[in-house]
Design an enzyme around this catalytic site. Structure first.
Site, PDB file in Angstrom:
ATOM      1  N   ASP A 218       3.674   7.791 -22.162  1.00 27.67           N
ATOM      2  CA  ASP A 218       3.800   8.230 -20.766  1.00 27.67           C
ATOM      3  C   ASP A 218       3.573   7.047 -19.826  1.00 27.67           C
ATOM      4  OD1 ASP A 218       1.148   7.717 -20.976  1.00 27.67           O
ATOM      5  OD2 ASP A 218       0.492   9.803 -20.879  1.00 27.67           O
TER       6      ASP A 218
ATOM      7  N   ASP B  39       1.033   6.205 -17.929  1.00 29.97           N
ATOM      8  CA  ASP B  39      -0.240   5.511 -18.113  1.00 29.97           C
ATOM      9  C   ASP B  39      -0.176   4.558 -19.302  1.00 29.97           C
ATOM     10  OD1 ASP B  39      -1.795   6.185 -16.049  1.00 29.97           O
ATOM     11  OD2 ASP B  39      -3.161   7.511 -17.173  1.00 29.97           O
TER      12      ASP B  39
ATOM     13  N   GLU C  33      -5.122   3.048 -27.180  1.00 27.47           N
ATOM     14  CA  GLU C  33      -5.468   3.639 -25.894  1.00 27.47           C
ATOM     15  C   GLU C  33      -6.323   4.884 -26.094  1.00 27.47           C
ATOM     16  OE1 GLU C  33      -2.009   5.017 -23.765  1.00 27.47           O
ATOM     17  OE2 GLU C  33      -3.200   6.057 -22.251  1.00 27.47           O
TER      18      GLU C  33
ATOM     19  N   ASP D 131       0.142   5.675 -25.352  1.00 23.66           N
ATOM     20  CA  ASP D 131       0.917   6.906 -25.229  1.00 23.66           C
ATOM     21  C   ASP D 131       2.299   6.651 -24.647  1.00 23.66           C
ATOM     22  OD1 ASP D 131      -0.953   8.534 -26.307  1.00 23.66           O
ATOM     23  OD2 ASP D 131      -1.954   8.967 -24.403  1.00 23.66           O
TER      24      ASP D 131
END
Ligand code: 1YM
Length: 656
Positions: free
Chosen positions: A517, A519, A442, A515
């Protein structure tokens, strides 16, 4: 310890059960988590059979604090009478004789489940103890079996401590089994609530009207009990699978038929409903066992559906004499279907032995679909439904034609544009697909670190700019036009959809790095959906992984260590003083060395292998996350935002 004195039988018994101890894998598949759960399913299967035969309607499973498990049903109870030849009670026969008892030879007992049919004696052989209670005709009976090592270090497995004993009076009726899987056999004896509840839920759908109860007493706070009962059976199953989609018509279509007699009887049950999407989701079972790889029953369903629907389209004039017939795919666009068969002597084939091989199943399903579906379509009450299905198929046929053109165009195009696509990919220098790894990363900055930090001999890096396309709402031609998707397809080398060829895969591991998180979770879900829809074999054959970057860096002087979750951080820093703590917000914050050290280096990293144990659940979650109903998706993402808890796909953590 009192031992009863049927010595001859005893010897036979011991020989049989000890064989199971010597090669547990042969009987339950593995001694890992799968094999452990298999033990439970063996016992539950007996209770489910009793319910399927109409003698029980409640089945309870309790996960106890000591990791023992209790299964109970309200059926007739395992026979307590003395076996004519073996001179022991029926209960003892069932729990000590490999493949013994009327139940285990398929013809005497309708439909006990082929692959799973190894039975209660195997569970006994691999348990520290088993206690069986039978309540029948006002009386309660009990017997206990145990496994122990004697003073000479010789293992004795599944030995009754005494013959079956009458222990009191009762108003109950049924069988209760409590067993503790042996720590000396299994890598872990802790069953997973998620695995157990998912399978029980599935069994509840497949066994209409039976009340299943699951209690987990291992939690300190409160013991939680959940009940599962579906009076609509597989119709409810289809409604559930379509719950977050938009169905084309209100109620799923349901029909059932029986073909053959005696041993050759095959019971076919089908529920199906189209939604406004484009993908086909079919879940098939034989004797409650999921046939993930499909087989003859699915083939029979597909061919009969195509025939019945084409005939119908001609009859109503939607297809004229001169028109070519529509293809099977067209009638299955947006179709959710559950097929459940009951039959004896099942043959499994395929890589994972989850493909039905019996040819008679194909004929039975075809015949049932033809005989039952035609009258449903012809019924005037259903005219709208039949028209909706037919219209959708005609539209699908047109789109398919357009897609075919787009696809050949895209093939040409990708030949031309191969250079820029590969430019984005930093390939590895080695050419050995057996060891090569592809990291899909990513973001450009993390991609940059990964490129510098990797071992370029076998690690390739593909950075993703934006979010990959949500393929759930797209037809294949749009997928092929999407840049991110195309670079993944080109990198893999396998092709997608019907063109997929596993043998062309250029990497042994395809690792998603995103990541920790929201997203990142979204990107992961989008990529997994892409793999699930277009390269499913990549997942089923175990090539897809998720990388696990650490959340924290702990540094004391020159000593650096990493923690992958809060628990690990607590463990690491316990009693430690004067250290600095860095919380990584994203992969991009790590320098190339750190990324190599924690996430890329096979020596240290941990990967989560993505596998499809429970396709139905994945299907539901894929739909939930990717479908067009916004509310349930939001809820899911906020609840499961924790990176260490993404359970979108069944996972296994492998520390290499
Ligand atoms: C919690 C587990 O084992 N229930 C159970 C098992 C059996 C019967 C009823 C049963 C079957 C039959 C006749 C028959 C079994 N019996 C045998 C065998 N629950 C659980 N409930 N009477 C009772 O199949 O004819 C094996 S399992 F072989 F003894 F008949």
């Amino acid at each position: 310890m009192q031992h009863h004195d049927y010595t001859v039988d005893d010897i036979r018994v011991m020989e049989g059960l000890e064989a199971v101890r010597v090669r547990p894998g042969m009987y339950i598949g593995s001694t890992g988590s799968r094999g452990l759960h298999h033990m439970l399913w063996e016992i539950v299967d007996n209770a489910v059979d009793e319910a399927a035969n109409g003698f029980a309607n409640e089945i309870s499973v309790t996960l106890n604090k000591d990791n023992s498990v209790t299964v109970e049903d309200n059926g007739r109870g395992i026979p307590v009478g003395i076996h004519e030849k073996l001179h022991i009670s029926g209960v003892e026969v069932v729990y000590t004789q490999l493949h013994a008892g009327g139940k285990f030879d398929n013809d005497a007992y309708g439909f006990s489940g082929g692959l799973h049919g190894v039975g209660a004696s195997v569970v006994n052989a691999l348990s520290e103890y088993v206690e069986v209670e039978v309540a029948t005709a006002g009386k309660l009976y009990r017997i206990r079996f145990h496994s122990y090592e004697d003073e000479n270090g010789i293992m004795h497995s599944g030995i009754p401590t005494a013959p079956l004993e009458e222990v009191g009076r009762t108003r109950r009726q049924g069988t209760r089994v409590n067993f503790l899987p042996d720590k000396r056999v299994f890598e872990t004896v802790e069953m997973s609530y998620d695995v157990v509840s998912k399978r029980i839920n599935e069994l509840a759908y497949l066994n209409k009207g039976v009340l299943f109860r699951l209690t987990d007493c291992r939690r300190k706070d409160e013991s939680r009990t959940r009940e599962y009962k579906y009076d609509g059976g597989i119709v409810d199953f289809v409604s559930y699978l379509n719950a977050d989609k938009t169905p084309l018509y209100k109620e799923p279509i349901y029909f059932k038929g029986i073909r053959g007699t005696g041993k050759n009887t095959i019971i076919v049950e089908i529920a199906m409903q189209h939604n406004d999407g484009y993908t086909e989701s079919m879940f098939s079972y034989v004797n409650n066992i999921p046939t993930t790889e499909g087989g003859t029953h699915e083939t029979g369903f597909r061919s009969a559906l195509t025939k019945v629907m084409n005939d119908y389209c001609r009859r109503i004039g939607l297809l004229k004499d001169k028109d070519a017939s529509l293809s099977g795919e067209d009638f299955r666009e947006g179709l959710t279907a559950v097929i459940s068969l009951k039959m004896s002597s099942i043959q499994f084939e395929g890589q994972t032995k989850t493909k039905l091989g019996n040819t008679e199943a194909r004929a039975a399903v075809e015949s049932v679909v033809i005989d039952e579906l035609i009258p449903i379509l012809e019924d005037l009450k259903n005219a709208e439904l039949a028209a909706l299905i037919s219209d959708k198929a005609v539209k699908a046929a047109k789109a398919r034609e357009a897609a075919r053109k787009a696809k050949s165009m895209a093939r040409e195009k990708s030949k031309l544009e191969n250079a820029p696509l590969v430019g984005k990919l930093s390939s590895c220098t080695g050419r050995n697909a057996e060891i090569n790894e592809l990291f899909i990363v990513e973001g450009d900055s993390a991609g940059g670190s990964a490129k510098q930090g990797r071992d370029r001999r076998f690690q390739a890096i593909l950075p993703l700019r934006g979010k990959p396309l949500n393929v759930e709402k797209r037809r294949i031609e749009q997928v092929l036009e999407n840049d991110e998707c195309r670079s993944i397809i080109t990198a893999l080398g396998t092709g997608i959809g019907e063109d997929f060829e596993l043998k062309n895969l250029k990497y042994n591991k395809v690792i998603i790095l995103s990541d920790a998180d929201q997203d990142g979770a979204h990107i992961r879900a989008l990529l997994l959906t892409f793999f699930y829809r277009y390269t499913r074999e990549l997942i089923t054959s175990g090539h897809v992984y998720m990388g696990m970057p650490p959340l924290y860096k702990v540094q004391k002087g020159k000593e650096v260590s990493y923690a992958y979750d809060d628990d690990e951080l607590a463990r690491l820093t316990k009693g430690m003083r004067g250290y600095t703590l860095q919380r990584y917000k994203g992969l991009g914050e790590m320098n190339p060395e750190q990324l190599w050290e924690t996430t890329l280096n096979p020596e240290n990293r941990s990967l989560v292998q993505v596998s499809i144990e429970d396709a139905a659940y994945v299907e539901h979650l894929v739909t939930l996350l990717m479908g067009d109903k916004v509310a349930p998706r939001k809820e899911y993402i906020t609840e499961h935002a924790d990176f260490n808890k993404i359970d979108t796909f069944e996972q296994r953590v492998t520390t290499e």
